[in-house]
Scaffold this motif. Structure first.
Motif, short mmCIF file in Angstrom:
data_model
loop_
_atom_site.label_atom_id
_atom_site.label_comp_id
_atom_site.label_asym_id
_atom_site.label_seq_id
_atom_site.Cartn_x
_atom_site.Cartn_y
_atom_site.Cartn_z
N SER A 233 0.77 -1.22 0.00
CA SER A 233 -0.03 0.21 -0.02
C SER A 233 0.88 1.16 -0.03
CB SER A 233 -0.85 -0.12 1.17
OG SER A 233 -1.93 -1.09 1.20
N LYS A 236 2.27 2.75 -3.12
CA LYS A 236 1.51 3.32 -4.26
C LYS A 236 1.34 4.92 -3.96
CE LYS A 236 -1.69 -0.51 -4.85
NZ LYS A 236 -2.49 -1.39 -4.08
N LYS A 239 1.84 7.40 -6.81
CA LYS A 239 0.78 7.79 -7.71
C LYS A 239 -0.56 8.04 -7.23
CE LYS A 239 2.91 3.93 -10.05
NZ LYS A 239 3.41 2.82 -9.31
N VAL A 245 -4.51 5.93 0.30
CA VAL A 245 -3.74 4.72 0.49
C VAL A 245 -4.30 4.33 2.03
CG1 VAL A 245 -1.36 3.98 1.42
CG2 VAL A 245 -1.73 5.35 -0.83
#
Lengths: 501, 501
Positions: A233, A236, A239, A245
């Motif tokens: 997680s 990410k 992005k 998240v």
């Protein structure tokens, strides 16, 4: 009928594609495209027709693209060589079981070969796992090598941004038991050298350590069993925003909101030596053995990077997690910052162009006795670098040559094919790069035009008078100057006049 | 338990292998090997174990092999470049239908990818069909390009003789409508240049023409429908004696014994211009339009090869047929003659190392309107060349370097890691190829030994006194000579002393 079958197969493929969670958002577009194709087929019924294309997510490289590609390879290889690396190569496919259990959630992206009898095979997903397999198989405990080759991922392509299903990786790795952080620092130095050399604009290398991450998870109250999935997680964060998240952590992965919020505070942090010092004093982190080890090594790493003169390019960033399972220590990722380029109107957003880290356990997974070989390495992803350079070149005036031909062997009159063949063989045998038009009686104007078009700098013209006099007329294309050169001096003359290249 | 499953899977794989006609004679050996493995597993029950190998018919290239490989590539690429070729690259897999119907009987050797949803894909079998697909797709009617890449054939490997399932091809092709035999002659010149340059010993290039073969089949009384299959039989003449080929023609393929005997007379013939003249006078062949065309062009080809000075290496050979379906004109194949090499006790029998020909119809198969682009090209098969060079190198005393490192940065006392890091960064930034040992306090003797082992010619030694004096002690490994060099002159001094490399 064959084309109908093909379309039916493709529609079926799209149906399957829909079920494939890996590639959901392309589906609608694909269906639309296929329906359009089907409509066209209805009109052209009976004509010879099939889809003339490269497979999804792949591309051809024409001569111009190859010229750019070879420039990039040259820069990368000379850097790897400068650092004393040897080179190896491995097969494009591996036994399926060699790749099994190495990539975590990404395993679904592996291309398998059809079972045609014999071994079950998969295309390599990266160069790191084949490297570890190579080390274990050959019982190598100590090597510094590079490997440049294509890898394969059944991912969702975004080709304008340089994301492909077939793409090159340029890997440099150091395997062996050494004193801490010296090889790790060299990997970061290499990334700096290559990205500076390629003049891609400003960049930063984010650095973190899996041990710091795991220590952080522990002190935030993440249960051991959730370390890897919470790590995914965090990965990410480059992005999507923290809120998303966090939702994933709490909603999907069942983390307590308090633990997530504690993580949220840490992953905002980034800095240099000062941040490391601060965290070494952090009342919670400093109590965690793993985090302390990681922070201690991070401090050492920064000291070495200072001696290399590159701390200005490095950011210790607690939000960096990296996707792959096999990392055990330092991890890093280089990102290009906002592109400022006068030639390009809309800057290409490319994100990460290099990444890597330490993976001390991977070789042991292949060794029958589990013997470990500590490794650290970096992988340069050149497809994204290509997209930038390609677009830059297209926007610029620069004309790129795709051949290295030094001289065109031409004739001034008809019936001189034999003389051209004789002369060009002399030049080839002397190592001169030479071409001629494959026509019996080409017009001189067409021969000169060919040189203009392809950038050939010299023309060696044979004519009846020149043959009688034992000379060749050498024309300099750029200046249109012409000089008679004695045949026996021609090779030397061409060498001198093209020596700057 | 995992290992039992693996063995079961492999036994199942062997069962399937048995059904696979493509690989019958390896089966017995594989079964024996697997049974042996299974027996071992019985003893080691419970231990972590799986097969640590590369897929069948493939190999890794270690640093030494890569050094040889890069020498070979250098020779080949500089020849292609010398002849004015551009370079392209295509994906390792193509749509399955792109390869369909191009390889005749050999299609069964194509590797397919598993259907994981999406397009049906196959690994490329050669570089010629992808090239033709590239031309048609981009509507290119005129290009001279090379392409060096791996191709894949599910063939029966014979690795000691350089026959692999994954192997490199180095292709040079000329596409375009040109005057006859000029590009064809250049392809043969290229083969001569490369094989001479690589010093592989004596070689001969056999040349024939599909039109001469077809004309010969016609005048011998082979029915039109049997041309390709009889051609496949003739193609075996380099491996099996005429009697066997004749049996296949008459027994399996139903050719009349008389026709076979007539073919038998022709395929014995080989020679040069004289043979071409003789066949142009042959009462039967001279009446056949195709044969006459082919012989006329063959004569022209020999005239051009004479001007290139290479007829001594060329043999017009009526037994040469080439396996692939797509050839339409000139075909050729280079074979190494008996290896005489003092270093090698048993000469390696390698057979064909290059082959090619004219394929004027292939691009048209991809063009929606069937537009043809005439092509001729050559493919160098380097795996066999590698086997020779590798065995030659092993047998010789020559020590091959696998890195290019110019200097090792070393220290004479302890606690000088920081100084080594500073100095090596200076050298890297100046473009010097430099290494250091990844230890905090390495012994000087170990550092010098490392240079001996890896062939590094220079050592830059920092010590306390040198640092005070602003110098570096430069040691020449070969002579053990040592000189003090002022730090600001070190880069220049290293460049001068390693300039011959």
């Amino acid at each position: 009928m064959a084309e109908e079958a093909a379309v039916r197969a493709q529609v079926e493929a799209v149906r399957r594609l829909k079920q494939d969670k890996a590639v959901p958002d392309e589906t609608a577009k694909e269906v639309a495209k296929l329906l359009e194709m089907k409509a066209q087929l209805g009109e052209d019924e009976g004509k010879h027709k099939f889809v003339l294309k490269t497979p999804k997510g792949t591309r051809d490289y024409g001569p111009k693209q190859m010229a750019i590609r070879e420039r990039v390879f040259d820069a990368i290889i000379s850097c790897f060589r400068r650092h004393g690396a040897e080179v190896i190569d491995t097969p494009v496919f591996e036994l399926k079981e060699t790749l099994t259990g190495k990539y975590g959630e990404d395993s679904k992206l592996i291309y398998d070969l059809k079972d045609q009898g014999g071994e079950l095979l998969s295309l390599r997903y990266d160069l790191t796992v084949p490297f570890a397999r190579y080390l274990a198989m050959n019982k190598i405990t100590n090597i510094k090598r590079y490997h440049i080759a294509k890898v394969y991922r059944r991912d969702n392509p975004a080709m304008t941004r340089g994301r492909y299903r077939e793409f090159y990786q340029c890997d440099f790795d150091i395997a062996g038991q050494f004193d801490p952080m010296i090889p790790d620092a060299e990997c970061l130095k290499i990334v700096c050298e290559i990205l500076s050399d390629l003049q891609l604009g400003d960049f930063v290398i984010k650095v973190n350590d899996r041990r710091i991450l795991d220590g952080m998870f522990a002190v935030c109250g993440v249960p051991d069993s959730k370390f890897r999935t919470i790590c995914s997680s965090v990965d990410k964060l480059d992005k999507v925003p923290w809120e998303e998240v966090r939702n994933e952590m709490v909603g999907e992965k069942g983390l307590s909101p308090e633990a997530a919020d504690r993580i949220g505070e840490y992953v905002q942090l980034h800095g240099g030596l000062d941040l490391i010092e601060q965290l070494l004093q952090d009342p919670k982190l400093s109590q965690n053995k793993l985090a302390k080890e990681g922070l201690g090594d991070m401090k050492l790493l920064f000291e070495y990077l200072m001696l290399f003169g590159i701390t200005g390019k490095i950011s210790f960033d607690l939000s960096l997690a990296r996707g792959l399972d096999y990392y055990t220590g330092v991890i890093f990722e280089a990102v290009l910052l906002h592109q400022k380029n006068e030639h390009v109107e809309e800057p290409v957003s490319v994100g990460s162009v290099a990444g890597g880290g330490r993976y001390d356990g991977l070789v042991g997974m292949f060794d029958p006795k589990g013997r470990k070989v500590p490794c650290v390495g970096v992988s340069i992803g050149i497809e994204r670098i290509f997209s930038i350079l390609e677009q830059r070149l297209e926007a610029s005036e620069e004309k790129i040559r795709t051949t290295e031909t030094q001289v065109l062997v031409a004739s001034a009159q008809k019936k001189l094919l034999e003389e051209r063949l004789k002369l060009i063989a002399e030049l080839w045998d002397a190592g001169i790069k030479a071409e001629m038009l494959y026509k019996k009686n080409p017009k001189l104007l067409n021969q000169l035009q060919y040189c203009e078009d392809t950038g050939i700098p010299l023309v060696a013209i044979v004519g009846e008078q020149e043959l009688k006099d034992g000379v060749v007329r050498l024309r300099i294309v750029a200046t249109r100057e012409e000089v008679n050169v004695r045949r026996e001096s021609l090779v030397e003359e061409i060498r001198i006049r093209t020596s700057q290249r």
